[in-house]
Write an enzyme that holds these catalytic residues in place. Structure first.
Site, PDB file in Angstrom:
ATOM      1  CE  LYS A 106       8.023 -36.672 -38.333  1.00 19.31           C
ATOM      2  NZ  LYS A 106       8.192 -37.342 -37.020  1.00 19.31           N
ATOM      3  N   GLY A 134       9.503 -40.727 -38.722  1.00 15.66           N
ATOM      4  CA  GLY A 134       9.614 -41.727 -37.676  1.00 15.66           C
ATOM      5  C   GLY A 134       9.834 -41.074 -36.327  1.00 15.66           C
ATOM      6  CB  SER A 136      13.639 -39.173 -35.481  1.00 16.17           C
ATOM      7  OG  SER A 136      12.680 -38.597 -36.367  1.00 16.17           O
ATOM      8  CB  ALA A 138      16.175 -32.338 -33.385  1.00 14.47           C
ATOM      9  CE  LYS A 189       4.160 -36.829 -35.250  1.00 17.36           C
ATOM     10  NZ  LYS A 189       5.003 -35.848 -34.538  1.00 17.36           N
ATOM     11  CG  ASP A 242       6.421 -39.645 -35.523  1.00 20.52           C
ATOM     12  OD1 ASP A 242       7.016 -39.155 -34.550  1.00 20.52           O
ATOM     13  OD2 ASP A 242       6.391 -39.097 -36.642  1.00 20.52           O
ATOM     14  CB  THR A 246       4.566 -37.099 -30.828  1.00 22.91           C
ATOM     15  OG1 THR A 246       5.412 -37.431 -31.922  1.00 22.91           O
ATOM     16  CG2 THR A 246       4.238 -35.620 -30.910  1.00 22.91           C
ATOM     17  CB  SER A 252       6.531 -33.941 -27.752  1.00 25.35           C
ATOM     18  OG  SER A 252       5.356 -33.624 -28.463  1.00 25.35           O
ATOM     19  NE  ARG A 253       7.003 -28.314 -33.569  1.00 25.20           N
ATOM     20  CZ  ARG A 253       7.736 -29.151 -34.292  1.00 25.20           C
ATOM     21  NH1 ARG A 253       8.792 -29.735 -33.745  1.00 25.20           N
ATOM     22  NH2 ARG A 253       7.423 -29.421 -35.538  1.00 25.20           N
ATOM     23  CG  ASN A 254       2.745 -30.940 -31.821  1.00 25.46           C
ATOM     24  OD1 ASN A 254       2.037 -30.094 -32.332  1.00 25.46           O
ATOM     25  ND2 ASN A 254       3.831 -31.421 -32.420  1.00 25.46           N
TER      26      ASN A 254
END
Length: 301
Positions: A106, A134, A136, A138, A189, A242, A246, A252-254
């Site tokens: 993304k 979507g 999801s 990992a 997002k 999503d 997130t 979520s890395r963000n």
């Protein structure tokens, strides 16, 4: 059984490779790093990205792009978004006319503002490009936890084919013709997720995060529709779905990068600690101003 090549051995590429293998497909996974290939082939576990998730002995890892791409039924492109164009360029000589490439990353290219599928189509015009998006993470897909995503493609036949390849009892796949809306939702997002992390890091509560998510999806949808996306993409899995995962997930890395900055760390310190690609980096930080206990999100395109 399909013969599948997965470009990218990070957490998402490995998780989807495991999913496809479980579905009965033959899977070859490419990494640019010989060290990573050797480690995965030897350890049969991605200890830094998917700890505790075992990799089957018959899943092959390689640094050979031709081996991964040539004569495959379809290709999963799972490299980090900043490397999509260069990786596509390297793949082009081995992609046959009409070969399916499904992008699962993304992002939006910094200089051109092109989506990832647009970059792939520009570099590999002979390919039949699709996207998977979507809520999801990992880490959960790799463990086989229930997940729902959307496959977007220009041709209905391509979307239905990929739906059949990916779907199983814990991984439900819907289809959509709106590739642009899906990709915009999956990219934009991350701005809101970064702000949500900052709010968490500053000690704000659930009310603040709910406001960010609700008003965030409203702005994302307005912008996305203006750019040509369908409203349904922003009100469904590839938009609000999503965005929720997130903004809320520990994976979520963000959000994590925002959380660290909300606690007072610099942008670079946060990036170094997360150690993964965080969407839009400087551009996003420039669009989020947090001072005097207030978060301001500024959208412009």
């Amino acid at each position: 059984m399909a013969n599948v090549g997965v470009m990218g051995a990070g957490s998402w590429g490995t998780a989807l490779a495991l999913l496809l293998h479980k579905n009965g497909h033959r899977v070859t996974v490419w990494s640019i790093s010989q060290e990573e290939v050797s480690m995965l082939s030897r350890e049969r576990e991605h200890k830094s990205k998917l700890p505790g998730v075992r990799i089957p002995e018959d899943m092959e890892f390689t640094t050979d792009i031709e081996m991964t791409v040539k004569e495959k039924d379809f290709i999963v492109l799972a490299v980090p978004s900043p490397f999509t164009r260069n990786t596509s360029r390297s793949m082009k000589p081995y992609v046959k006319e009409g070969q399916i490439i499904v992008d699962v990353a993304k992002g939006i290219e910094e200089n051109t503002l092109m989506t990832l599928s647009q970059q792939i189509e520009e570099e590999i015009p002979q390919a039949d490009v699709a996207v998977l998006s979507g809520p999801s993470h990992a880490e959960e897909v790799g463990r086989g936890l229930p997940t729902t995503v959307v496959i977007g493609a220009r041709r209905k036949e391509t979307a239905v084919y990929l739906q059949e390849m990916f779907m199983n009892e814990v991984f439900r796949v819907y289809t959509s013709p709106d590739m642009l809306g899906m990709e915009l939702g999956g990219s934009l997002k991350n701005v809101i997720a970064l702000a949500a992390g900052i709010a968490d890091g500053m000690g704000y509560g659930d009310n603040t995060k709910a406001a960010l998510i609700t008003r965030g999806i409203a702005e994302i949808a307005r912008l996305g529709v203006k750019m040509g996306g369908a409203i349904e993409s922003f009100t469904g899995l590839t938009g609000i779905g999503d965005l929720i995962v997130t903004c809320a997930s520990v994976h979520s890395r963000n959000r994590k990068a925002g959380y660290l900055m909300g606690q007072g760390k610099s942008m670079q310190e946060a990036m170094d600690e997360v150690q993964m690609v965080v969407f839009a980096k400087v551009q996003v930080i420039n669009n989020i101003v947090y001072r005097n206990g207030t978060i301001h999100i500024i959208f412009f395109i």
